[in-house]
Design a protein around this motif. Sequence first.
Motif, short mmCIF file in Angstrom:
data_model
loop_
_atom_site.label_atom_id
_atom_site.label_comp_id
_atom_site.label_asym_id
_atom_site.label_seq_id
_atom_site.Cartn_x
_atom_site.Cartn_y
_atom_site.Cartn_z
N GLN A 96 -4.23 -2.89 10.52
CA GLN A 96 -5.08 -3.82 9.77
C GLN A 96 -4.99 -3.57 8.27
OE1 GLN A 96 -8.91 -3.27 11.65
NE2 GLN A 96 -8.49 -4.79 13.22
N GLN A 97 -4.96 -2.29 7.89
CA GLN A 97 -4.85 -1.96 6.48
C GLN A 97 -3.50 -2.38 5.92
OE1 GLN A 97 -7.22 -0.87 4.38
NE2 GLN A 97 -5.65 -1.23 2.80
N ASP A 98 -2.44 -2.13 6.68
CA ASP A 98 -1.10 -2.54 6.24
C ASP A 98 -1.00 -4.05 6.09
OD1 ASP A 98 -0.34 0.08 6.22
OD2 ASP A 98 0.88 0.00 8.04
N ALA A 99 -1.59 -4.77 7.05
CA ALA A 99 -1.52 -6.24 7.00
C ALA A 99 -2.23 -6.78 5.76
CB ALA A 99 -2.13 -6.83 8.26
N LYS A 100 -3.39 -6.23 5.46
CA LYS A 100 -4.15 -6.69 4.29
C LYS A 100 -3.42 -6.38 2.99
CE LYS A 100 -8.68 -6.33 6.52
NZ LYS A 100 -9.97 -5.60 6.56
N SER A 101 -2.83 -5.19 2.92
CA SER A 101 -2.18 -4.78 1.67
C SER A 101 -0.80 -5.42 1.49
CB SER A 101 -2.05 -3.26 1.61
OG SER A 101 -1.29 -2.78 2.70
N ASN A 102 -0.18 -5.90 2.57
CA ASN A 102 1.15 -6.49 2.47
C ASN A 102 1.15 -8.01 2.40
OD1 ASN A 102 3.52 -4.40 2.81
ND2 ASN A 102 1.86 -3.68 4.11
N ALA A 103 -0.02 -8.64 2.51
CA ALA A 103 -0.08 -10.10 2.36
C ALA A 103 0.40 -10.47 0.96
CB ALA A 103 -1.51 -10.58 2.58
N PRO A 104 1.13 -11.59 0.82
CA PRO A 104 1.67 -11.96 -0.50
C PRO A 104 0.57 -12.10 -1.55
CG PRO A 104 2.61 -13.32 1.23
CD PRO A 104 1.51 -12.54 1.86
N VAL A 105 0.84 -11.60 -2.72
CA VAL A 105 -0.10 -11.72 -3.84
C VAL A 105 -0.12 -13.18 -4.30
CG1 VAL A 105 -0.59 -11.00 -6.22
CG2 VAL A 105 0.31 -9.35 -4.56
N PHE A 106 -1.31 -13.67 -4.64
CA PHE A 106 -1.43 -15.07 -5.06
C PHE A 106 -0.63 -15.32 -6.34
CE2 PHE A 106 -3.61 -18.48 -7.47
CZ PHE A 106 -3.33 -19.51 -6.61
N ASN A 107 0.20 -16.34 -6.30
CA ASN A 107 1.02 -16.73 -7.44
C ASN A 107 0.89 -18.22 -7.62
OD1 ASN A 107 3.01 -17.44 -9.25
ND2 ASN A 107 4.59 -16.15 -8.36
N LEU A 108 0.27 -18.64 -8.72
CA LEU A 108 0.01 -20.06 -8.95
C LEU A 108 1.29 -20.88 -8.96
CD1 LEU A 108 -2.24 -22.11 -9.53
CD2 LEU A 108 -1.87 -21.70 -11.97
#
Length: 466
Positions: A96-108
């Motif tokens: 769960q921690q890996d999934a949260k930290s590896n989600a793509p960073v928001f890029n407008l």
Amino acid sequence: MGTSVSFGKYSPSVVEDLDFDIEFSLDASQNTVVPLGILDFKNNYENPYFAFNYSLLKSPVEELHFQITDESGKPIYNMGYLEPIIITAPKKAKIQQDAKSNAPVFNLENPIKSWKYESIFKPYILTQPDFTQPGSYTIYWDGFDNDEVFDSKNFDGKRLIAKITAVKGSSQKSIEIDFTTIYNEVKWVDVKINKKTKKIDVELRVNLKDGGAEGFDIENYHEPLDDPRMPSRQRHPSEGIPKEYRDRMRYPPIMSPTRSYQQLEQLAIEGLNYHWGRNSNHFIAKNVLIAEEPYEINVNAVNSNDDVKAIDDISLIYNTNGPWMRSGNPGTVEGIVSAVGNLVSREAICYNVGYLKYSNGWGYRRESQEDLEFKDTAAHEIGHTVLKAYGGTTYSYGHKGSVNVVTQNKKSSAPTLPLRGEIDLMPYFRENELGGEGSQPNYHARRVAAEKDVLSLLWLTKIKIR
């Protein structure tokens, strides 16, 4: 395990130990599910799985079976056809921690809403012999049935039953748990996702109303030099069209509606289906990418008078022989900005045709032109409800950052109309070297809801488990 001895001849034989126990429960830490893990507006991780806790005690078993049925007992999912993800319980927190930290960073500039979250789970997935050994495990199910179809209607206010069965020799033990699912965000959209065909069908329920026709009722007026104390004169609205302009255009004024309400309704539905769909029938927007795989999205807009399961009602108005009417969809009041919007903007989609008075003078619009514009406008205005539900009032009222939220004035930073390719349905644009929208090749054919906004329709079917 024990042995037996027969007199006269030693004959050891194995006596099977059938003693085992199982425990099974819903994992309360995973209380929402988003199909395919579509990220939220701010790119926060969304859980894509229903999760269940399973423990095997005392001794190994030979088989494990997992099943989901509806409340009538009709199977939705059977483990034998399509394996779920099963991991050892101690690994759950790390995943769960890996999934949260590896989600793509928001890029407008590149707003990715889908990613390969399965790669986070893959190294920890157990095979059949592993999870038949004593221990504690988590079973993840993604909501897809054995035909690899996810139907959100299976989870719209439904009671489901999860059952686990462990088998060892002639001994079999089962545990059933029931749970309910409801939509967490909105009630006006359903999706059906087919992994085999890579097609997604979206049912979007709208509430279109007959707003009547403008430009035909006898009106009272005064000539500029009339004494205001005199009784007002009366005329048909078409008589207010300047004669010199009518003579130049040579079109007779429209004296009765050329489109019925039913025709306007059909145009609005067609506009939603085309401009929010991304499939082979679209001029340029053929698909969306989900975990880097192309999926076609087909939108089926349905007009419904169900106030609970349809988008807030909006009127369709036919307008001619007078001022051009602006369309708008401020939606329900949820704050100061939306309250102001409801005061200054009508909640209607307007079909402007024939002779019309614009801010810079009179003009004439043919039905063939307005049919295309009306379809586009319907998709845009109802699209505001989608944007508001996904990204909030500022995202919607601000036309994705292209206008001032309150005044609706276009910003200098608004994007420039693209010369080719897709034209996003929702922002306001600055002119390009060819001019405004009327100068763009295939303008209406190229108009489409952006991939991010179309994928938000999937996110809006987010499920709450209880």
